[in-house]
Design an enzyme around this catalytic site. Structure first.
Site, PDB file in Angstrom:
ATOM      1  N   GLU A 110      34.791  19.309 -38.609  1.00 50.16           N
ATOM      2  CA  GLU A 110      35.046  17.921 -37.695  1.00 50.16           C
ATOM      3  C   GLU A 110      35.135  16.718 -38.870  1.00 50.16           C
ATOM      4  OE1 GLU A 110      32.783  18.154 -33.665  1.00 50.16           O
ATOM      5  OE2 GLU A 110      31.180  18.753 -35.185  1.00 50.16           O
ATOM      6  N   GLU A 130      28.659  26.490 -34.283  1.00 54.18           N
ATOM      7  CA  GLU A 130      27.999  25.823 -33.098  1.00 54.18           C
ATOM      8  C   GLU A 130      27.838  27.008 -32.115  1.00 54.18           C
ATOM      9  OE1 GLU A 130      30.414  24.671 -34.798  1.00 54.18           O
ATOM     10  OE2 GLU A 130      30.184  22.346 -34.905  1.00 54.18           O
TER      11      GLU A 130
HETATM   12  C1  1HE Z   1      21.192  23.597 -44.308  1.00 49.60           C
HETATM   13  C2  1HE Z   1      22.501  23.745 -43.620  1.00 49.60           C
HETATM   14  C3  1HE Z   1      22.516  23.005 -42.255  1.00 49.60           C
HETATM   15  C4  1HE Z   1      22.657  24.900 -45.492  1.00 49.60           C
HETATM   16  N1  1HE Z   1      21.667  22.422 -42.089  1.00 49.60           N
HETATM   17  N2  1HE Z   1      20.203  23.141 -43.978  1.00 49.60           N
HETATM   18  N3  1HE Z   1      26.108  24.568 -39.764  1.00 49.60           N
HETATM   19  C5  1HE Z   1      25.834  25.986 -39.807  1.00 49.60           C
HETATM   20  O1  1HE Z   1      25.484  26.316 -38.949  1.00 49.60           O
HETATM   21  C6  1HE Z   1      25.955  26.575 -41.034  1.00 49.60           C
HETATM   22  C7  1HE Z   1      24.686  26.839 -41.995  1.00 49.60           C
HETATM   23  N4  1HE Z   1      24.776  27.086 -43.298  1.00 49.60           N
HETATM   24  C8  1HE Z   1      25.218  28.263 -43.631  1.00 49.60           C
HETATM   25  O2  1HE Z   1      25.910  29.233 -42.871  1.00 49.60           O
HETATM   26  C9  1HE Z   1      25.143  28.571 -45.178  1.00 49.60           C
HETATM   27  O3  1HE Z   1      24.329  27.880 -45.672  1.00 49.60           O
HETATM   28  C10 1HE Z   1      26.610  28.243 -45.884  1.00 49.60           C
HETATM   29  C11 1HE Z   1      27.681  29.580 -45.835  1.00 49.60           C
HETATM   30  C12 1HE Z   1      27.022  26.900 -45.599  1.00 49.60           C
HETATM   31  C13 1HE Z   1      26.231  28.267 -47.378  1.00 49.60           C
HETATM   32  O4  1HE Z   1      25.420  29.596 -47.717  1.00 49.60           O
HETATM   33  P1  1HE Z   1      24.821  29.464 -49.038  1.00 49.60           P
HETATM   34  O5  1HE Z   1      24.164  31.053 -49.452  1.00 49.60           O
HETATM   35  O6  1HE Z   1      25.541  28.933 -50.364  1.00 49.60           O
HETATM   36  O7  1HE Z   1      23.429  28.733 -48.856  1.00 49.60           O
HETATM   37  P2  1HE Z   1      22.086  28.867 -48.326  1.00 49.60           P
HETATM   38  O8  1HE Z   1      21.116  29.766 -49.010  1.00 49.60           O
HETATM   39  O9  1HE Z   1      22.248  29.385 -47.105  1.00 49.60           O
HETATM   40  O10 1HE Z   1      21.552  27.099 -48.121  1.00 49.60           O
HETATM   41  C14 1HE Z   1      21.195  26.473 -49.136  1.00 49.60           C
HETATM   42  C15 1HE Z   1      20.286  25.578 -48.585  1.00 49.60           C
HETATM   43  O11 1HE Z   1      20.878  24.675 -47.652  1.00 49.60           O
HETATM   44  C16 1HE Z   1      19.150  26.224 -47.524  1.00 49.60           C
HETATM   45  O12 1HE Z   1      17.913  25.307 -47.722  1.00 49.60           O
HETATM   46  P3  1HE Z   1      16.710  25.718 -48.735  1.00 49.60           P
HETATM   47  O13 1HE Z   1      15.687  24.558 -48.277  1.00 49.60           O
HETATM   48  O14 1HE Z   1      16.196  27.019 -48.193  1.00 49.60           O
HETATM   49  O15 1HE Z   1      17.327  25.707 -50.038  1.00 49.60           O
HETATM   50  C17 1HE Z   1      19.731  25.927 -46.263  1.00 49.60           C
HETATM   51  O16 1HE Z   1      18.616  25.864 -45.276  1.00 49.60           O
HETATM   52  C18 1HE Z   1      20.247  24.527 -46.428  1.00 49.60           C
HETATM   53  N5  1HE Z   1      21.444  24.464 -45.379  1.00 49.60           N
HETATM   54  N6  1HE Z   1      23.228  24.514 -44.299  1.00 49.60           N
HETATM   55  C19 1HE Z   1      20.526  22.191 -42.901  1.00 49.60           C
HETATM   56  N7  1HE Z   1      23.681  22.999 -41.699  1.00 49.60           N
HETATM   57  C20 1HE Z   1      28.116  16.577 -34.610  1.00 49.60           C
HETATM   58  S1  1HE Z   1      27.615  18.176 -34.271  1.00 49.60           S
HETATM   59  C21 1HE Z   1      28.119  19.352 -35.344  1.00 49.60           C
HETATM   60  C22 1HE Z   1      27.432  20.622 -35.207  1.00 49.60           C
HETATM   61  C23 1HE Z   1      27.262  21.569 -36.286  1.00 49.60           C
HETATM   62  O17 1HE Z   1      27.700  21.433 -37.567  1.00 49.60           O
HETATM   63  S2  1HE Z   1      26.632  22.963 -35.804  1.00 49.60           S
HETATM   64  C24 1HE Z   1      26.826  24.121 -37.471  1.00 49.60           C
HETATM   65  C25 1HE Z   1      25.961  23.694 -38.372  1.00 49.60           C
END
Ligand code: 1HE
Length: 256
Positions: A110, A130
């Protein structure tokens, strides 16, 4: 206020970097507000901006850790807060070129969609998780993403979790430029330097009039176009540039 957004001014170019790599540049409320503030207060001499992300990914979207415990009213206000912030990017003072790599997902997509040009490197991938998280887009994606790729593609992405790779994403319309891994910011800066040389009123017309004209019925669009054209061509800078061409002092259009 956190320090999750870095701003570097290089002459007429502002480089604005999401800088929360440990969380994959997930957009917390404070980071969204920092983006708003950055675009509201760009220094006067800035003529174009580049937006990129630190680490292996452009942006993982909404910070999901902040989503819990929000009721419907707070959810609506939260979405409106995103709208206001991203409007500052789209309808701010200067064109913005997004440099994309790695995850460009959810709210990250977005954010990319409100920029004026998108350059992606070959590591980029696009998704709208989402759909699988039981939520909906809330950062203007329902309006802007169909204008890039069409409603049918966006519906498919959200219903099925489809992920577009960089090459297919370029074909679908997510990005206008596709470059080798690690080259997106360099290419975006190169484009920003070109954009910064345009007459400011031409850039203003492209940012502010063109998207409005696209939403108008044709007869109103023609009138808006005529008004904008008249204003742009009457600026002294336009007259100088046309005179330079007629005098043989300006570049010709080169074959692509
Ligand atoms: C996060 C987030 C996040 C990572 N919010 N903490 N977005 C999503 O659903 C995408 C979620 N994220 C992923 O699918 C993956 O993290 C990635 C593909 C982006 C990257 O993967 P990777 O293997 O490099 O990283 P990871 O191990 O998944 O994440 C590293 C850390 O970042 C980990 O935290 P840690 O404390 O365990 O190290 C994750 O929890 C954290 N992290 N993404 C919070 N999104 C205005 S409305 C919009 C609505 C949306 O955007 S919904 C989609 C949200």
């Amino acid at each position: 206020m956190t320090q999750d957004l870095l701003i570097e001014i290089r002459g007429p170019i502002a480089i604005i970097r999401l800088s929360r790599p440990a969380k994959r540049n997930a957009l917390s409320d404070s980071l969204v507000l920092e983006i708003r503030d950055a675009f509201q207060s760009l220094p006067d001499g800035v003529r174009a901006a580049v937006l990129d992300g630190e680490g292996d990914h452009f942006c993982a979207g909404l910070d999901l850790s902040e989503l819990k415990d929000r009721d419907a009213g707070a959810g609506m206000l939260h979405s409106r807060m995103w709208h206001a912030a991203l409007e500052e990017v789209q309808y701010g003072p200067v064109p913005v070129i997004a440099a994309l790599h790695g995850a460009v997902v959810g709210g990250g997509l977005e954010l990319a969609a409100c920029c004026h040009i998108r350059v992606a490197d070959e590591t980029a991938f696009y998704a709208l998780p989402e759909g699988s998280r039981g939520i909906f887009v809330g950062g203007g994606g329902a309006v802007r993403i169909p204008r890039l790729i069409g409603t049918a593609r966006m519906t498919d992405m959200m219903l099925t979790g489809r992920v577009y790779n960089a090459a297919d994403g370029e074909k679908a319309g997510f990005a206008q430029y596709l470059v080798p891994p690690g080259q997106a910011t360099t290419k975006a800066i190169e484009l920003a330097e070109r954009v910064a040389q345009n007459a400011p009123l031409t850039n203003y017309a492209l940012m502010h009039a063109l998207p409005r004209i696209a939403e108008q019925p044709a007869d109103q669009g023609f009138l808006t176009e005529a008004l904008m054209a008249a204003i742009a061509q009457s600026a002294p800078e336009a007259k100088e540039r046309v005179r330079a061409f007629l005098d043989g002092k300006a570049n010709k259009v080169q074959k692509g």
